[in-house]
Design a protein around this motif. Structure first.
Motif, PDB file in Angstrom:
ATOM      1  N   GLU A  87     -18.212  -6.881   0.547  1.00 51.79           N
ATOM      2  CA  GLU A  87     -16.876  -6.828   0.127  1.00 51.79           C
ATOM      3  C   GLU A  87     -16.200  -5.569   0.396  1.00 51.79           C
ATOM      4  N   GLU A  88     -14.942  -5.412   0.631  1.00 51.83           N
ATOM      5  CA  GLU A  88     -14.266  -4.025   1.131  1.00 51.83           C
ATOM      6  C   GLU A  88     -14.422  -3.241  -0.059  1.00 51.83           C
ATOM      7  N   GLN A  89     -14.576  -1.884   0.060  1.00 51.86           N
ATOM      8  CA  GLN A  89     -14.378  -0.924  -0.758  1.00 51.86           C
ATOM      9  C   GLN A  89     -13.286   0.006  -0.894  1.00 51.86           C
ATOM     10  N   PRO A  90     -12.077  -0.293  -1.338  1.00 50.34           N
ATOM     11  CA  PRO A  90     -10.966   0.540  -1.001  1.00 50.34           C
ATOM     12  C   PRO A  90     -11.094   2.232  -1.767  1.00 50.34           C
ATOM     13  N   ILE A  91     -10.795   3.004  -0.868  1.00 47.49           N
ATOM     14  CA  ILE A  91     -10.676   4.475  -1.481  1.00 47.49           C
ATOM     15  C   ILE A  91      -9.318   5.011  -1.639  1.00 47.49           C
ATOM     16  N   ALA A  92      -8.209   4.465  -1.015  1.00 44.79           N
ATOM     17  CA  ALA A  92      -6.582   4.648  -1.337  1.00 44.79           C
ATOM     18  C   ALA A  92      -5.905   3.720  -1.085  1.00 44.79           C
ATOM     19  N   HIS A  93      -4.755   3.797  -1.453  1.00 46.90           N
ATOM     20  CA  HIS A  93      -3.436   2.933  -1.255  1.00 46.90           C
ATOM     21  C   HIS A  93      -2.963   3.279   0.066  1.00 46.90           C
ATOM     22  N   TRP A  94      -2.404   2.236   0.693  1.00 43.92           N
ATOM     23  CA  TRP A  94      -1.895   2.519   1.994  1.00 43.92           C
ATOM     24  C   TRP A  94      -0.475   1.840   2.029  1.00 43.92           C
ATOM     25  N   GLY A  95       0.581   2.739   2.216  1.00 45.45           N
ATOM     26  CA  GLY A  95       1.936   2.049   2.184  1.00 45.45           C
ATOM     27  C   GLY A  95       2.250   1.449   0.935  1.00 45.45           C
ATOM     28  N   ARG A  96       2.979   0.403   0.907  1.00 50.67           N
ATOM     29  CA  ARG A  96       3.370  -0.462  -0.141  1.00 50.67           C
ATOM     30  C   ARG A  96       2.326  -1.498  -0.752  1.00 50.67           C
ATOM     31  N   ASP A  97       1.676  -2.263   0.235  1.00 54.28           N
ATOM     32  CA  ASP A  97       0.626  -3.076  -0.114  1.00 54.28           C
ATOM     33  C   ASP A  97      -0.579  -3.132   0.575  1.00 54.28           C
ATOM     34  N   GLY A  98      -0.791  -2.102   1.346  1.00 50.34           N
ATOM     35  CA  GLY A  98      -2.106  -1.985   1.719  1.00 50.34           C
ATOM     36  C   GLY A  98      -3.262  -1.081   1.078  1.00 50.34           C
ATOM     37  N   LEU A  99      -4.483  -1.347   1.332  1.00 52.58           N
ATOM     38  CA  LEU A  99      -5.593  -0.350   1.222  1.00 52.58           C
ATOM     39  C   LEU A  99      -6.391  -0.042   2.238  1.00 52.58           C
ATOM     40  N   LEU A 100      -7.026   1.314   1.901  1.00 54.93           N
ATOM     41  CA  LEU A 100      -7.623   1.971   3.121  1.00 54.93           C
ATOM     42  C   LEU A 100      -8.982   2.077   2.532  1.00 54.93           C
ATOM     43  N   ASN A 101      -9.909   1.608   3.502  1.00 53.55           N
ATOM     44  CA  ASN A 101     -11.803   1.902   3.265  1.00 53.55           C
ATOM     45  C   ASN A 101     -12.034   3.222   3.790  1.00 53.55           C
ATOM     46  N   ALA A 102     -13.335   3.412   3.510  1.00 51.18           N
ATOM     47  CA  ALA A 102     -13.975   4.846   3.717  1.00 51.18           C
ATOM     48  C   ALA A 102     -14.230   4.915   5.305  1.00 51.18           C
ATOM     49  N   GLN A 103     -13.916   3.692   6.054  1.00 54.90           N
ATOM     50  CA  GLN A 103     -14.113   3.822   7.698  1.00 54.90           C
ATOM     51  C   GLN A 103     -12.731   4.129   8.299  1.00 54.90           C
ATOM     52  N   GLY A 104     -11.651   4.195   7.398  1.00 53.27           N
ATOM     53  CA  GLY A 104     -10.263   4.446   8.119  1.00 53.27           C
ATOM     54  C   GLY A 104      -9.669   3.179   8.335  1.00 53.27           C
ATOM     55  N   GLU A 105      -9.911   2.067   7.843  1.00 56.34           N
ATOM     56  CA  GLU A 105      -9.383   0.937   8.176  1.00 56.34           C
ATOM     57  C   GLU A 105      -8.290   0.370   7.200  1.00 56.34           C
ATOM     58  N   VAL A 106      -7.372  -0.269   7.580  1.00 57.41           N
ATOM     59  CA  VAL A 106      -6.381  -0.813   6.620  1.00 57.41           C
ATOM     60  C   VAL A 106      -6.491  -2.198   6.439  1.00 57.41           C
ATOM     61  N   PHE A 107      -6.504  -2.898   5.288  1.00 54.95           N
ATOM     62  CA  PHE A 107      -6.379  -4.243   5.057  1.00 54.95           C
ATOM     63  C   PHE A 107      -5.350  -4.362   3.848  1.00 54.95           C
ATOM     64  N   HIS A 108      -4.844  -5.751   3.859  1.00 54.72           N
ATOM     65  CA  HIS A 108      -3.663  -6.107   3.177  1.00 54.72           C
ATOM     66  C   HIS A 108      -4.174  -7.471   2.188  1.00 54.72           C
ATOM     67  N   PRO A 109      -4.753  -7.177   0.987  1.00 57.99           N
ATOM     68  CA  PRO A 109      -4.982  -8.205   0.031  1.00 57.99           C
ATOM     69  C   PRO A 109      -3.802  -9.130  -0.206  1.00 57.99           C
ATOM     70  N   ARG A 110      -3.946 -10.312  -0.718  1.00 59.68           N
ATOM     71  CA  ARG A 110      -2.908 -11.132  -1.034  1.00 59.68           C
ATOM     72  C   ARG A 110      -2.260 -10.694  -2.182  1.00 59.68           C
ATOM     73  N   LYS A 111      -3.254 -10.186  -3.327  1.00 61.24           N
ATOM     74  CA  LYS A 111      -2.579  -9.722  -4.317  1.00 61.24           C
ATOM     75  C   LYS A 111      -2.637  -8.223  -4.503  1.00 61.24           C
ATOM     76  N   ARG A 112      -1.720  -7.699  -5.470  1.00 65.06           N
ATOM     77  CA  ARG A 112      -1.911  -5.991  -5.570  1.00 65.06           C
ATOM     78  C   ARG A 112      -3.119  -5.744  -6.169  1.00 65.06           C
ATOM     79  N   LEU A 113      -3.765  -4.514  -5.958  1.00 67.55           N
ATOM     80  CA  LEU A 113      -4.726  -3.928  -6.543  1.00 67.55           C
ATOM     81  C   LEU A 113      -4.347  -3.604  -7.984  1.00 67.55           C
ATOM     82  N   LYS A 114      -4.908  -4.299  -9.031  1.00 72.91           N
ATOM     83  CA  LYS A 114      -4.522  -3.764 -10.471  1.00 72.91           C
ATOM     84  C   LYS A 114      -5.038  -2.533 -10.953  1.00 72.91           C
ATOM     85  N   LYS A 115      -6.048  -1.989 -10.351  1.00 69.45           N
ATOM     86  CA  LYS A 115      -6.414  -0.559 -10.539  1.00 69.45           C
ATOM     87  C   LYS A 115      -5.766   0.203  -9.748  1.00 69.45           C
TER      88      LYS A 115
END
Length: 243
Positions: free
Chosen positions: A110-138
């Motif tokens: 599973e992806e492990q996000p370390i930061a928010h990216w823009g409005r609806d994206g997340l960033l992982n520790a490898q510097g890759e952006v992904f966009h979940p269908r639902k916003r992260l609650k945390k």
């Protein structure tokens, strides 16, 4: 003369027999191959998914796999199955193993996000952006914004600069790379820093070298502009100017 002829016939007969055996084995192998590769034969009856999940639904992954199955034990396309799993934004990686005679073992990371990216994206520790269908609650403590193709570069910049701020008792909470290519930072205390396009490391080092002096002020800086050759400009918080 007769013995020679008999010897020739004997050798010739053995050769024909060997060729016949090879031909029979070849035809048998072709039949066996066709049987094994027939999608209707040796169907997959069990799919086991393993992994540590916080955002993924294991049952949903199993359903995706079952829908993507396109063959039997030997004929199914493992690459296609893996691509079907990777289509989920929360899947970082997946490995599929056949287990005789009718099982698949799917190990999902599973992806492990370390930061928010823009409005609806997340960033992982490898510097890759992904966009979940639902916003992260945390809510994550770090935020990035900019061109997604520069995500790894921006993460490297943060990793390089954050320790310098921490040594001054400060912390970066946002890294922004705007369309003009200018770098900006936001600290946890609300201070905004315009770093600019050039000599970013040197400019930040110069700022932090005199930061203790700024901290002695009764007022707190609202914005610091580092785009000057010999120094920087400070804008103080309006509500703290009078007093």
């Amino acid at each position: 003369m007769k013995k020679r002829k008999q010897g020739f016939v004997s050798r010739h007969g053995r050769l024909l027999g060997l060729l016949g055996l090879v031909l029979m084995l070849g035809l048998g192998g072709m039949g066996l191959g066709q049987y094994l590769l027939n999608p209707q034969n040796l169907p997959i009856r069990s799919i086991q998914v393993k992994g540590k999940f916080r955002h993924l639904d294991q049952e949903n992954i199993e359903q995706v796999l079952a829908k993507a199955l396109d063959g039997g034990f030997f004929s199914l396309d493992l690459h296609r199955l893996r691509e079907a799993i990777l289509a989920s934004p929360w899947v970082a990686d997946a490995h599929i193993t056949r287990i005789w005679p009718d099982r698949l073992l799917v190990d999902v990371t599973e992806e492990q996000p370390i930061a928010h990216w823009g409005r609806d994206g997340l960033l992982n520790a490898q510097g890759e952006v992904f966009h979940p269908r639902k916003r992260l609650k945390k809510r994550l403590p770090l935020r990035f914004s900019g061109d997604e193709s520069k995500a790894a570069l921006m993460l490297d910049f943060f990793v390089r600069e954050q320790p310098r701020f921490i040594r001054q008792g400060k912390s970066i909470q946002a890294v922004i790379l705007d369309r003009r290519g200018e770098w900006r930072l936001e600290l946890t205390d609300g201070t905004r820093i315009i770093v600019g396009k050039e000599n970013m490391d040197q400019r930040i080092v110069r700022l932090l070298g005199v930061y203790p002096v700024l901290q002695q002020e009764a007022r707190r800086p609202e914005k610091v502009d580092l785009r000057y050759e010999q120094g920087f400009a400070v804008s103080w918080r309006p509500e703290e100017k009078s007093g």
